[in-house]
Design a protein around this motif. Structure first.
Motif, mmCIF file in Angstrom:
data_model
loop_
_atom_site.group_PDB
_atom_site.id
_atom_site.type_symbol
_atom_site.label_atom_id
_atom_site.label_comp_id
_atom_site.label_asym_id
_atom_site.label_seq_id
_atom_site.Cartn_x
_atom_site.Cartn_y
_atom_site.Cartn_z
ATOM 1 N N SER A 388 0.845 -1.194 0.000
ATOM 2 C CA SER A 388 0.000 0.000 0.000
ATOM 3 C C SER A 388 0.875 1.235 0.000
ATOM 4 O O SER A 388 2.055 1.188 0.345
ATOM 5 N N ALA A 389 0.285 2.361 -0.381
ATOM 6 C CA ALA A 389 0.976 3.639 -0.426
ATOM 7 C C ALA A 389 0.444 4.546 0.670
ATOM 8 O O ALA A 389 -0.716 4.438 1.084
ATOM 9 N N ALA A 390 1.298 5.448 1.154
ATOM 10 C CA ALA A 390 0.977 6.497 2.122
ATOM 11 C C ALA A 390 0.873 5.978 3.546
ATOM 12 O O ALA A 390 1.325 6.637 4.484
ATOM 13 N N SER A 391 0.271 4.821 3.769
ATOM 14 C CA SER A 391 0.152 4.251 5.109
ATOM 15 C C SER A 391 0.056 2.743 4.999
ATOM 16 O O SER A 391 -0.438 2.220 3.999
ATOM 17 N N PRO A 392 0.517 2.015 6.009
ATOM 18 C CA PRO A 392 0.485 0.549 5.936
ATOM 19 C C PRO A 392 -0.831 -0.029 6.423
ATOM 20 O O PRO A 392 -1.611 0.625 7.128
ATOM 21 N N VAL A 393 -1.066 -1.258 6.048
ATOM 22 C CA VAL A 393 -2.182 -2.032 6.586
ATOM 23 C C VAL A 393 -1.701 -2.677 7.878
ATOM 24 O O VAL A 393 -0.755 -3.472 7.869
ATOM 25 N N LEU A 394 -2.341 -2.332 8.972
ATOM 26 C CA LEU A 394 -1.872 -2.764 10.291
ATOM 27 C C LEU A 394 -2.581 -3.993 10.809
ATOM 28 O O LEU A 394 -2.262 -4.469 11.902
ATOM 29 N N SER A 395 -3.550 -4.503 10.070
ATOM 30 C CA SER A 395 -4.252 -5.705 10.503
ATOM 31 C C SER A 395 -4.636 -6.512 9.275
ATOM 32 O O SER A 395 -5.469 -6.082 8.474
ATOM 33 N N LEU A 396 -4.001 -7.667 9.119
ATOM 34 C CA LEU A 396 -4.307 -8.570 8.007
ATOM 35 C C LEU A 396 -5.061 -9.767 8.578
ATOM 36 O O LEU A 396 -4.461 -10.708 9.093
ATOM 37 N N ASN A 397 -6.376 -9.707 8.491
ATOM 38 C CA ASN A 397 -7.181 -10.789 9.041
ATOM 39 C C ASN A 397 -7.487 -11.814 7.952
ATOM 40 O O ASN A 397 -6.971 -11.754 6.832
ATOM 41 N N ALA A 398 -8.358 -12.750 8.293
ATOM 42 C CA ALA A 398 -8.657 -13.839 7.361
ATOM 43 C C ALA A 398 -9.366 -13.341 6.110
ATOM 44 O O ALA A 398 -9.288 -13.959 5.045
ATOM 45 N N THR A 399 -10.073 -12.201 6.227
ATOM 46 C CA THR A 399 -10.753 -11.674 5.038
ATOM 47 C C THR A 399 -9.784 -11.008 4.068
ATOM 48 O O THR A 399 -10.144 -10.747 2.925
ATOM 49 N N ARG A 400 -8.570 -10.706 4.536
ATOM 50 C CA ARG A 400 -7.523 -10.109 3.693
ATOM 51 C C ARG A 400 -8.015 -8.826 3.028
ATOM 52 O O ARG A 400 -7.886 -8.636 1.824
ATOM 53 N N ASN A 401 -8.584 -7.969 3.840
ATOM 54 C CA ASN A 401 -9.050 -6.677 3.338
ATOM 55 C C ASN A 401 -7.848 -5.745 3.243
ATOM 56 O O ASN A 401 -7.510 -5.050 4.194
ATOM 57 N N CYS A 402 -7.211 -5.741 2.098
ATOM 58 C CA CYS A 402 -5.956 -5.000 1.900
ATOM 59 C C CYS A 402 -6.286 -3.562 1.512
ATOM 60 O O CYS A 402 -6.176 -3.175 0.346
ATOM 61 N N SER A 403 -6.701 -2.758 2.495
ATOM 62 C CA SER A 403 -7.050 -1.371 2.207
ATOM 63 C C SER A 403 -6.733 -0.511 3.405
ATOM 64 O O SER A 403 -6.786 -0.962 4.554
ATOM 65 N N THR A 404 -6.398 0.749 3.129
ATOM 66 C CA THR A 404 -6.177 1.748 4.164
ATOM 67 C C THR A 404 -7.295 2.783 4.066
ATOM 68 O O THR A 404 -8.295 2.573 3.379
#
Length: 737
Positions: A388-404
């Protein structure tokens, strides 16, 4: 008040548009939007020429924030593992009027780099000889107007700030600075009342507009109740713009109280002072006997054994990454602790990839993950990753919602079934990028608390992915001071990285094209034999030169795998063009039947002038037509002179006209027609081969007969090195006594 706003104007020079066949045909415009801009207006002007060759045309204009737009007008395939998001585009039609002016408005645009790319429809593929036809000029220019707020109020975190919306026509603009390591943000609106002491209705817009995708957060607040909006992973170390609009029926003012608060994330780091000692070591490994190197590796191994206990107290684990600039739009990222990264389940492991220099958005960001299967004991565990750009994803759960908060990231995953994953980000936007990795278990995170996976990370920025492959050429493009790269494909291949083989030529077709274009030059052998037989040795030498360099130029000019270059490509091309024009020059002068001394002077002088003109403009039509017309004028003048002197049509023999001159002239005209009007990119290999054959055959027909007083092959008698019996042609008188 109106005095608080400042308007600014930015303009760039107009560019001539081209029909699209690869990214280099798109004309790029690069603008920088200043901070605190509340309104952006693009002024797009497209125009065309006034000649009869100018027809109705559609101009496609693409917009993107942070990097050049990724476009696909031809509908080709992108490389595997590449992330593609459609660009925002509009069409400008040039039909009745010669000029079209279009405005594009963007409210609360994101500050930073903005790019515009414009192009015409797909190219027809016809090869046009420069000078035979005048293409219609289509011109495009983009100007930018911005309206900037000079004293935008700053919202301090944790401090309630009363604000007033003067009227519905003048929305309220404030900004807040997001600190580093902010895990979340909460914005509250309290005590919202109108000037008539009535309940208010306002709309809150959080964030700025970015194209092609915009992730603004909008909430409508009704009544005198507390209204809030929460964000996860807001952009770090950036100003966040907030706009509040009043929806009141009257023009009265609205008062409210704004409060912003942040949730901090405590980062943990595996770096230490000894990590930085590796910066002085060779990239291939530590120096033998180096104490610093041994200490660094020892600390890394020791820290890796305590990662599980550290994850319980930190919300993320950071790994130190060094950026190594290799060349233009070429960067390699090196992990100080080695390419292998420990990944746990309690908190994500974070890698920072710096792409905010302003010159990194013109290439491709490639990230490759490789899981060490021996380090993972659980068969059903998976390492989830997010870029990701600008900020990281701090929680990668089972749904894998890769968004900030304002960016949709790119997910990756590796596991026991698939241990390798690759991601290609085409034209990554200018920003700080983050790679987050976390270990996930299907039966819950409790199953893999004490488990740690080792993932090898390779990350680099390259101008063109895989250097455009074997059927493409990576070209570095420039717009003023901005550099970006694109792939120019050949042999029928297409796509962003020349990986689309839908229209690709097979190896057999490539070999056939090479054989046709090279072996067709052997048709000069009859012309060379005729020239030698008729004692035109200089002309035969020129034809031999042309045949040789045309053969090897086309062997080097092939787009596929059937390529052979005996010397530099530019040298071969120049020699081929020079030999072709000089061959026409000497053939027409030979037909004129001028005196030998004058003929050879014209040979040398014309060759020197042709060499100069080719150096100035190699593909200009007058480089060929000029010498041809001048030689024809000399030939016609010489023939008229011979005819007047003999008082008979010259050449005098009707057989010469019927069996030699007329067929030769017909072949020459057919060759010129094929060369100028029939060649396309698809049929080039056989139409140009026909050109070779027709020109060589016309030369053999057009060469004049030898002088009557010379015998065939008479020149060979002068090259013998032996005694000869000389014949005395003089008549002898004998005296009889």
């Amino acid at each position: 008040a109106d005095s608080l706003y400042v308007s600014e104007y930015f303009s760039q020079s107009a560019q001539k548009l081209s029909f699209y066949s690869w990214y280099g045909n798109a004309k790029l415009f690069h603008f920088h939007v200043p901070e605190d801009t509340v309104l952006l207006r693009w002024l797009l002007q497209a125009s065309r020429g006034k000649g009869p060759e100018c027809t109705d045309m559609e101009v496609t204009v693409h917009f993107r924030y942070g990097a050049p737009p990724v476009i696909n007008p031809l509908g080709t395939r992108f490389p595997a593992n590449a992330t593609v998001r459609p660009s925002y585009n509009i069409s400008i039609v040039l039909s009745g009027a010669a000029q079209n002016t279009t405005f594009v408005n963007i409210t609360t645009p994101a500050a930073g780099d903005w790019f515009i790319a414009a192009h015409l429809p797909e190219a027809a593929g016809r090869i046009e000889v420069k000078g035979f036809s005048t293409p219609c000029p289509y011109i495009f220019q983009a100007d930018m107007f911005v309206l900037r707020l000079t004293d935008m109020p700053v919202l301090q975190p944790g401090v309630a700030m009363p604000q007033t919306i003067v009227s519905p026509a003048k929305p309220l603009h404030v900004k807040v600075f997001v600190p580093k390591h902010a895990a979340g943000m909460r914005l509250e609106l309290q005590s919202c009342m109108t000037s008539e002491q009535k309940a208010c209705t306002v709309r809150v817009v959080l964030g700025s507009i970015t194209l092609p995708q915009s992730f603004q957060r909008i909430v409508t607040c009704v009544g005198n109740v507390t209204c809030s909006l929460a964000l996860d992973s807001p952009p770090w170390e950036k100003w966040l713009q907030i706009m509040v609009e009043s929806f009141g029926a009257t023009n009265g003012s609205v008062s409210l109280v704004m409060l912003a608060s942040f949730t901090a994330c405590r980062p943990g780091s595996s770096s230490s002072f000894l990590n930085f000692l590796s910066l002085n070591q060779s990239q291939t490994g530590p120096r033998p006997g180096s104490a610093g190197a041994a200490g660094s590796s020892g600390v890394s191994a020791g820290e890796a054994s305590h990662n599980v206990s550290k994850q319980r107290s930190f919300c993320l684990q950071t790994q130190p990454v060094v950026r190594e600039d290799l060349d233009v739009v070429s960067v390699r990222y090196r992990l100080l602790n080695g390419p292998s990264v420990p990944v746990g389940s309690l908190s994500p492991t974070l890698l920072l990839l710096n792409l905010n220099t302003g010159m990194d958005s013109g290439g491709s960001l490639v990230i490759n993950l490789l899981l060490n299967k021996t380090s993972l004991s659980l068969a059903n565990a998976t390492v989830a990753a997010c870029v990701s750009a600008a900020s990281p994803v701090l929680s990668l759960n089972a749904t894998r919602n890769c968004s900030t908060a304002f960016f949709q990231g790119y997910p990756l995953s590796v596991g026991m079934s698939s241990a390798e994953a690759m991601l290609i980000v085409l034209y990554p936007q200018t920003d700080v990028w983050f790679l987050s990795l976390q270990l996930l278990c299907l039966k819950g995170q409790g199953e893999c608390k004490a488990t740690e996976a080792k993932v090898t990370v390779f990350a680099y920025l390259t101008p063109c992915f895989n250097d455009c492959g074997p059927y493409g050429q990576c070209s570095l493009l420039r717009r003023h001071g901005y550099l970006y790269a694109g792939c120019s494909c050949k042999a029928g291949w297409g796509g962003w990285s020349c990986t689309d083989d839908t229209k690709a030529q097979s190896v057999g077709v490539q070999n056939l094209a090479t054989l046709l274009l090279t072996l067709s030059n052997l048709m000069f052998l009859p012309a060379i034999a005729v020239a030698i037989h008729r004692c035109y040795l200089v002309e035969a030498s020129v034809y031999t030169y042309t045949m040789f360099f045309s053969t090897f130029y086309h062997a080097c000019d092939q787009p596929g795998v059937a390529v052979m270059c005996i010397m530099d490509y530019d040298t071969l091309q120049y020699c081929d063009f020079l030999g072709s024009v000089v061959s026409i020059w000497v053939t027409i002068l030979c037909m004129s039947r001028v005196k030998k001394i004058l003929k050879y002077v014209l040979f040398i002088l014309g060759t020197l002038l042709i060499a100069m003109s080719l150096q100035l403009d190699r593909r200009g039509v007058w480089n060929m037509m000029g010498p041809c017309l001048f030689a024809l004028i000399i030939m016609i003048a010489a023939w008229v002179h011979h005819g007047v002197k003999r008082r008979h049509c010259y050449p005098p023999s009707w057989k010469r006209w019927v069996f030699y001159l007329l067929p030769g002239i017909a072949l020459a005209f057919i060759a010129i027609s094929v060369y100028a009007f029939m060649e396309t990119n698809e049929n080039y290999y056989y139409t140009h081969s026909i050109w070779h054959v027709l020109v060589a055959c016309s030369v053999a027909f057009l060469l004049p007969p030898r002088d009557k007083h010379k015998k065939p092959w008479a020149w060979s008698q002068k090259l013998t090195c032996r005694y000869q019996i000389c014949q005395n042609d003089r008549e002898e008188l004998y005296a009889v006594t």
